[in-house]
Design a protein around this motif. Structure first.
Motif, PDB file in Angstrom:
ATOM      1  N   TYR A  60      16.018  45.866 -11.277  1.00  0.00           N
ATOM      2  CA  TYR A  60      17.124  46.414 -10.234  1.00  0.00           C
ATOM      3  C   TYR A  60      16.705  47.883 -10.186  1.00  0.00           C
ATOM      4  O   TYR A  60      16.235  47.848  -8.399  1.00  0.00           O
ATOM      5  CB  TYR A  60      18.374  45.982 -10.757  1.00  0.00           C
ATOM      6  N   ALA A  61      16.247  49.067 -11.020  1.00  0.00           N
ATOM      7  CA  ALA A  61      15.486  50.236 -10.825  1.00  0.00           C
ATOM      8  C   ALA A  61      14.323  49.969  -9.999  1.00  0.00           C
ATOM      9  O   ALA A  61      13.983  50.967  -8.958  1.00  0.00           O
ATOM     10  CB  ALA A  61      15.240  50.628 -11.954  1.00  0.00           C
ATOM     11  N   HIS A  62      13.719  48.746 -10.039  1.00  0.00           N
ATOM     12  CA  HIS A  62      12.456  48.740  -9.852  1.00  0.00           C
ATOM     13  C   HIS A  62      12.391  47.926  -8.361  1.00  0.00           C
ATOM     14  O   HIS A  62      11.540  49.168  -7.544  1.00  0.00           O
ATOM     15  CB  HIS A  62      11.618  47.460 -10.233  1.00  0.00           C
ATOM     16  N   SER A  63      12.931  47.678  -7.700  1.00  0.00           N
ATOM     17  CA  SER A  63      13.517  47.249  -6.662  1.00  0.00           C
ATOM     18  C   SER A  63      13.655  48.303  -5.565  1.00  0.00           C
ATOM     19  O   SER A  63      13.260  48.128  -4.504  1.00  0.00           O
ATOM     20  CB  SER A  63      14.613  46.004  -6.169  1.00  0.00           C
ATOM     21  N   LEU A  64      15.424  48.640  -6.275  1.00  0.00           N
ATOM     22  CA  LEU A  64      15.522  50.101  -5.378  1.00  0.00           C
ATOM     23  C   LEU A  64      13.936  51.252  -5.056  1.00  0.00           C
ATOM     24  O   LEU A  64      13.702  52.010  -3.921  1.00  0.00           O
ATOM     25  CB  LEU A  64      16.036  50.903  -6.029  1.00  0.00           C
ATOM     26  N   GLY A  65      13.522  51.017  -5.902  1.00  0.00           N
ATOM     27  CA  GLY A  65      12.052  52.512  -5.867  1.00  0.00           C
ATOM     28  C   GLY A  65      10.473  51.622  -4.946  1.00  0.00           C
ATOM     29  O   GLY A  65      10.430  52.590  -4.427  1.00  0.00           O
ATOM     30  N   ALA A  66      11.039  50.416  -5.033  1.00  0.00           N
ATOM     31  CA  ALA A  66      10.178  50.145  -3.896  1.00  0.00           C
ATOM     32  C   ALA A  66      10.434  50.079  -2.632  1.00  0.00           C
ATOM     33  O   ALA A  66       9.489  50.719  -1.775  1.00  0.00           O
ATOM     34  CB  ALA A  66      10.029  48.541  -4.491  1.00  0.00           C
ATOM     35  N   MET A  67      11.805  49.970  -2.398  1.00  0.00           N
ATOM     36  CA  MET A  67      12.029  50.373  -0.957  1.00  0.00           C
ATOM     37  C   MET A  67      12.711  51.503  -0.813  1.00  0.00           C
ATOM     38  O   MET A  67      11.609  51.774   0.301  1.00  0.00           O
ATOM     39  CB  MET A  67      14.161  49.925  -1.004  1.00  0.00           C
ATOM     40  N   HIS A  68      12.469  52.863  -1.857  1.00  0.00           N
ATOM     41  CA  HIS A  68      12.276  54.049  -1.390  1.00  0.00           C
ATOM     42  C   HIS A  68      10.974  54.537  -1.119  1.00  0.00           C
ATOM     43  O   HIS A  68      10.549  55.103   0.070  1.00  0.00           O
ATOM     44  CB  HIS A  68      13.005  54.614  -2.421  1.00  0.00           C
ATOM     45  N   LEU A  69      10.104  53.386  -1.562  1.00  0.00           N
ATOM     46  CA  LEU A  69       8.348  53.968  -1.286  1.00  0.00           C
ATOM     47  C   LEU A  69       7.972  53.436  -0.095  1.00  0.00           C
ATOM     48  O   LEU A  69       7.518  54.045   0.912  1.00  0.00           O
ATOM     49  CB  LEU A  69       7.874  53.292  -2.253  1.00  0.00           C
ATOM     50  N   MET A  70       8.688  51.933   0.284  1.00  0.00           N
ATOM     51  CA  MET A  70       8.496  51.497   1.737  1.00  0.00           C
ATOM     52  C   MET A  70       9.426  52.557   3.094  1.00  0.00           C
ATOM     53  O   MET A  70       8.290  52.943   4.144  1.00  0.00           O
ATOM     54  CB  MET A  70       9.033  50.321   1.327  1.00  0.00           C
ATOM     55  N   ARG A  71      10.114  53.167   2.677  1.00  0.00           N
ATOM     56  CA  ARG A  71      10.843  53.300   3.600  1.00  0.00           C
ATOM     57  C   ARG A  71       9.845  55.043   4.046  1.00  0.00           C
ATOM     58  O   ARG A  71       9.520  56.303   5.107  1.00  0.00           O
ATOM     59  CB  ARG A  71      12.479  53.724   3.280  1.00  0.00           C
ATOM     60  N   ARG A  72       9.288  55.607   2.862  1.00  0.00           N
ATOM     61  CA  ARG A  72       8.334  56.582   2.871  1.00  0.00           C
ATOM     62  C   ARG A  72       7.079  56.475   3.205  1.00  0.00           C
ATOM     63  O   ARG A  72       6.642  57.230   3.595  1.00  0.00           O
ATOM     64  CB  ARG A  72       8.535  57.174   1.353  1.00  0.00           C
ATOM     65  N   ALA A  73       6.175  55.125   2.701  1.00  0.00           N
ATOM     66  CA  ALA A  73       4.959  55.430   3.702  1.00  0.00           C
ATOM     67  C   ALA A  73       5.314  54.802   5.496  1.00  0.00           C
ATOM     68  O   ALA A  73       4.691  55.592   5.918  1.00  0.00           O
ATOM     69  CB  ALA A  73       5.264  53.512   2.986  1.00  0.00           C
ATOM     70  N   ILE A  74       6.519  54.693   5.351  1.00  0.00           N
ATOM     71  CA  ILE A  74       6.760  54.018   7.334  1.00  0.00           C
ATOM     72  C   ILE A  74       6.955  55.446   7.632  1.00  0.00           C
ATOM     73  O   ILE A  74       6.392  55.707   8.956  1.00  0.00           O
ATOM     74  CB  ILE A  74       8.086  53.271   6.978  1.00  0.00           C
ATOM     75  N   GLN A  75       7.776  56.520   7.033  1.00  0.00           N
ATOM     76  CA  GLN A  75       7.791  57.533   7.377  1.00  0.00           C
ATOM     77  C   GLN A  75       6.378  58.687   7.902  1.00  0.00           C
ATOM     78  O   GLN A  75       6.158  58.935   8.838  1.00  0.00           O
ATOM     79  CB  GLN A  75       8.806  58.418   6.625  1.00  0.00           C
ATOM     80  N   ILE A  76       5.184  58.177   7.225  1.00  0.00           N
ATOM     81  CA  ILE A  76       4.155  58.814   6.526  1.00  0.00           C
ATOM     82  C   ILE A  76       3.153  58.232   7.463  1.00  0.00           C
ATOM     83  O   ILE A  76       2.715  58.863   8.622  1.00  0.00           O
ATOM     84  CB  ILE A  76       3.715  58.616   5.324  1.00  0.00           C
ATOM     85  N   LEU A  77       3.508  57.014   8.326  1.00  0.00           N
ATOM     86  CA  LEU A  77       2.969  56.725   9.249  1.00  0.00           C
ATOM     87  C   LEU A  77       3.703  56.449  10.850  1.00  0.00           C
ATOM     88  O   LEU A  77       2.690  57.624  11.551  1.00  0.00           O
ATOM     89  CB  LEU A  77       2.710  54.599   9.154  1.00  0.00           C
ATOM     90  N   ARG A  78       4.360  57.183  10.793  1.00  0.00           N
ATOM     91  CA  ARG A  78       5.087  57.054  11.933  1.00  0.00           C
ATOM     92  C   ARG A  78       4.947  58.512  12.712  1.00  0.00           C
ATOM     93  O   ARG A  78       3.964  59.108  12.986  1.00  0.00           O
ATOM     94  CB  ARG A  78       6.594  57.119  11.763  1.00  0.00           C
ATOM     95  N   ALA A  79       4.424  59.712  11.171  1.00  0.00           N
ATOM     96  CA  ALA A  79       4.068  60.837  11.639  1.00  0.00           C
ATOM     97  C   ALA A  79       3.142  61.128  12.189  1.00  0.00           C
ATOM     98  O   ALA A  79       2.751  61.942  12.505  1.00  0.00           O
ATOM     99  CB  ALA A  79       4.296  61.872  10.344  1.00  0.00           C
ATOM    100  N   LYS A  80       1.826  59.969  11.575  1.00  0.00           N
ATOM    101  CA  LYS A  80       0.471  60.274  12.509  1.00  0.00           C
ATOM    102  C   LYS A  80      -0.104  59.291  13.183  1.00  0.00           C
ATOM    103  O   LYS A  80      -0.752  59.219  14.154  1.00  0.00           O
ATOM    104  CB  LYS A  80      -0.501  59.444  11.193  1.00  0.00           C
ATOM    105  N   GLY A  81       1.832  58.930  14.087  1.00  0.00           N
ATOM    106  CA  GLY A  81       1.329  58.523  15.442  1.00  0.00           C
ATOM    107  C   GLY A  81       1.558  56.812  15.746  1.00  0.00           C
ATOM    108  O   GLY A  81       1.330  56.328  16.761  1.00  0.00           O
TER     109      GLY A  81
END
Length: 412
Positions: A60-81
């Motif tokens: 459960y905790a791992h799944s929430l953590g992976a979701m958090h990292l996915m959203r962070r990764a997409i935020q970073i890629l968006r910022a790069k254009g």
């Protein structure tokens, strides 16, 4: 009537990543569903707490953590254009949130004992389809990304590749809860270095040392934690317990919860999960507590083999384990089997349940799977095994294979 939507935007305090936000009502409703809540009752690293007492964190905790990292990764890629729509963000977030929902108790131990012919990834997909029906098709895109059937392939790679958010979370999380500091990685640095080239993920050249550290950490965690010899002994003991229980359940009723009894008595295959709601529903009621409650009761079973194995696991009276690079000589194995039979006055067939054999192997980096590509300023790409000049990644990419045998310490 007041709108309760705002009450579904929760913040969770995670010891690994800090605050994790549940972004919207759809995520909240899926997390609240019993199929997902079950993951609270499944340990992330199976029997590893037999060696590392604090390793009781959950899928459960791992799944929430992976979701958090996915959203962070997409935020970073968006910022790069890179163009990633809100719909794609939501879908990728839901796909990684549900990527492990098909895991059974004690993970691969269950897959190799009482549930056959279907992987946890396939069960996860069936559960996602159930959620998709429940939410009127809102997971269509999430399923396409999860199954790698969406045009933006890099989104699928963030879920499943050799440098995905799943691995980034579990390495960081598992090293934290086991206390194995050598396994810790710099998750934020890895995500900040992400790029997309030709629809594939890549890492900026200046992030190469973080990738090297990631690969080395993965190797350390596999052999110091996941494949630790005591962990292997415990997991294979549980596997033998479940196999014996399944065999006995064909002849008589064993004490167990209804969900566990269903899988002990029935030979379930892929079609049972795909076409029969009942099998999937029973699976989604199974957790670590079902198994360990049954094992505790089986300590007193009239079958001496089941009783012996169960007592050994419950009381951590584990088997001696020998490991080597090559297969054990059959004469040596037969000698151990005969000694077990003589010690307990059992048949050789029964004695075989106390003789555990297996092979453990791991690629820290697999050169023939989706590559970890390093992107240089001139636009060229190199596989990490070629780009690394500090570590011999080509050596680390070779599989490490170990053969092992376990047996009671009472025999010489």
């Amino acid at each position: 009537m007041a709108d309760d939507t705002s009450n579904k935007k929760k913040i969770i305090n995670d010891p690994v990543h800090g605050f994790i936000s549940i972004p919207d009502e759809l995520h909240f409703d899926i997390i609240e569903h019993p199929y997902f809540q079950r993951l609270r009752r499944i340990k992330q690293v199976s029997m590893t707490n037999m060696v590392y007492p604090s390793a009781n964190h959950t899928r459960y905790a791992h799944s929430l953590g992976a979701m958090h990292l996915m959203r962070r990764a997409i935020q970073i890629l968006r910022a790069k254009g890179y163009e990633i729509t809100d719909q794609e963000l939501e879908a990728a977030s839901l796909a990684i949130l549900l990527h492990d929902c098909g895991h059974g108790p004690f993970s691969h131990t269950l897959e190799n004992s009482i549930v056959k012919g279907i992987t946890h990834e396939e069960i996860s997909l069936e559960i996602m389809k159930k959620f998709n029906v429940l939410h009127d098709g809102k997971l269509d895109l999430a399923i396409d990304i999860f199954t790698d059937n969406y045009e933006k392939k890099f989104l699928s790679k963030l879920i499943s590749s050799q440098l995905d958010v799943d691995r980034i979370d579990y390495l960081k999380r598992d090293s934290f809860f086991t206390g194995v500091a050598e396994g810790s990685i710099n998750a934020e640095r890895l995500l900040e270095m992400l790029e997309v080239v030709g629809n594939e993920l890549a890492i900026e050249a200046k992030g190469i040392y973080s990738v090297e550290s990631f690969i080395v950490s993965r190797r350390i965690m596999y052999w110091q934690v996941y494949m630790h010899k005591t962990v292997l002994s415990a997991e294979y003991t549980l596997m033998k317990i479940l196999k014996r229980a399944k065999m006995l359940s064909q002849e008589r009723d064993l004490p167990a919860t209804p969900a566990l009894s269903f899988f002990l008595k029935n030979q379930c295959d892929f079609n049972d999960f795909k076409d029969k709601d009942f099998a999937l529903d029973q699976f989604c009621k199974l957790d670590d507590y079902d198994v360990m409650t049954a094992v505790k009761m089986w300590c007193y079973d009239k079958d001496p083999v089941l009783s012996e194995l169960s007592n050994r696991l419950i009381n951590r009276h584990l088997f001696k384990i020998e490991m080597k690079d090559s297969a054990f000589n059959e004469d040596y194995v037969d000698e151990k089997r005969r000694k077990i039979a003589a010690l307990y006055n059992w048949s050789l067939e029964d004695a075989d349940f106390l003789l555990l054999q297996g092979i453990s192997s791991n690629h820290a980096y697999h050169p023939k799977k989706s590559a970890i590509n390093i992107l240089y300023k001139d636009g060229t790409l190199k596989d990490i095994s070629e780009a690394s000049d500090q570590l011999n990644i080509s050596v680390l990419s070779q599989p490490v294979v170990k053969h092992f045998i376990c047996y009671p310490k009472e025999i010489i």
